[in-house]
Design an enzyme around this catalytic site. Structure first.
Site, mmCIF file in Angstrom:
data_model
loop_
_atom_site.group_PDB
_atom_site.id
_atom_site.type_symbol
_atom_site.label_atom_id
_atom_site.label_comp_id
_atom_site.label_asym_id
_atom_site.label_seq_id
_atom_site.Cartn_x
_atom_site.Cartn_y
_atom_site.Cartn_z
ATOM 1 N N SER A 93 -32.618 33.617 -60.034
ATOM 2 C CA SER A 93 -32.541 33.099 -61.448
ATOM 3 C C SER A 93 -31.961 31.742 -61.388
ATOM 4 O O SER A 93 -30.980 31.429 -60.640
ATOM 5 C CB SER A 93 -31.549 34.298 -62.291
ATOM 6 O OG SER A 93 -31.534 33.494 -63.602
ATOM 7 N N TYR B 281 -23.165 38.054 -63.906
ATOM 8 C CA TYR B 281 -24.639 38.176 -63.735
ATOM 9 C C TYR B 281 -24.750 36.867 -62.954
ATOM 10 O O TYR B 281 -25.512 37.037 -61.918
ATOM 11 C CB TYR B 281 -25.371 38.072 -65.048
ATOM 12 C CG TYR B 281 -26.894 37.883 -64.929
ATOM 13 C CD1 TYR B 281 -27.528 38.709 -64.419
ATOM 14 C CD2 TYR B 281 -27.477 36.699 -65.228
ATOM 15 C CE1 TYR B 281 -28.923 38.712 -64.100
ATOM 16 C CE2 TYR B 281 -28.770 36.493 -65.079
ATOM 17 C CZ TYR B 281 -29.617 37.438 -64.603
ATOM 18 O OH TYR B 281 -30.955 37.270 -64.395
#
Length: 248
Positions: free
Chosen positions: A136, A149
């Site tokens: 990501s 995260y």
């Protein structure tokens, strides 16, 4: 070509299965929801051969058992797409929920390791293969209220580099793909089913779609034999960085 896709029951995994089907690849579709995998298989019709495995990537024993259960004709996996992952919660680290942290670390990091561990030995034995890891933009740029995260996706980035260092000598390519804002169920999961809050994440600009990431995966796995697409960051046109999005 035989490709195994984790998280195939929705979003990027589903779109990747559709894109691979158009290439004629045989598909091993993996996910936690057997009903959604059955729906995906039905939607692909008779385009390609498919085989479904239902397991949670966070469960090492379930992963190993499921992949070991593949019939002999499905054992030779050419492409592994480590797509399964999640985000849970959005809060300052001191206010974080331990269950959310465990879900993200277990799914995003250990899940990649468990599935790869089950698939890599066969690739090494055959001296060929391609592993695609979905990280990501959050793995490259840490943002406030998303520390765990971001850390989990930074770990995927490190794993991709480490895999490439260890596996290239065995004829195995490793590609890391880092998407920006993609409109899937990602934010609905992060915000515990709050669809109104989730929709605001994508308001005022044209976000990426799952098919855009699938197209990028296809680009990487269809590159010439002498080419490795090592790392790709893909953003929506309105997105300049992890949390910099120009909205109308």
């Amino acid at each position: 070509m035989t490709a195994l896709i984790t998280g195939a029951s929705s979003g990027i995994g589903w779109a990747t299965a559709e894109a691979f089907a158009r290439l004629g690849y045989r598909l091993i579709l993996c996910g936690r929801r057997a009903d959604k995998l059955a729906e995906l298989t039905a939607s692909l019709g008779d385009q390609v051969e498919t085989y479904s495995l239902t397991f949670d990537v966070r469960d090492s024993q379930a992963v190993a058992a499921a992949i070991a259960s593949l019939p002999d004709a499905w054992q030779a996996i050419d492409i592994l797409v480590n797509n399964a992952g999640n985000a849970h919660g959005l809060s300052a680290i001191q206010d974080g929920d331990l269950a959310d942290w465990d879900a993200m670390i277990d799914g995003n990091v250990q899940g990649v390791l468990y599935v790869s561990k089950a698939v890599m030995p066969g690739m090494v034995a055959r001296q060929r293969g391609h592993i695609v890891n979905l990280s990501s933009i959050a793995g490259k740029q840490t943002y406030a209220n998303g520390a765990v995260y971001c850390a989990s996706k930074a770990a995927v980035e490190a794993l991709s580099t480490g895999m490439r260092l260890d596996l290239t000598q065995h004829g195995i390519k490793v590609t890391n793909i880092a998407p920006g804002a993609v409109e899937t169920d990602f934010s609905v999961v992060r915000f515990k089913g709050d669809t109104s809050r989730a929709s605001q994440v994508y308001a005022g600009f044209d976000p990426l779609q799952a098919a855009d990431i699938a197209d990028t995966i296809v680009y990487a796995v269809t590159a010439p034999a002498h080419v490795t697409i090592a790392d790709i960051t893909i953003l929506a046109a309105a997105q300049a960085a992890a949390t910099t999005i120009y909205r109308t």
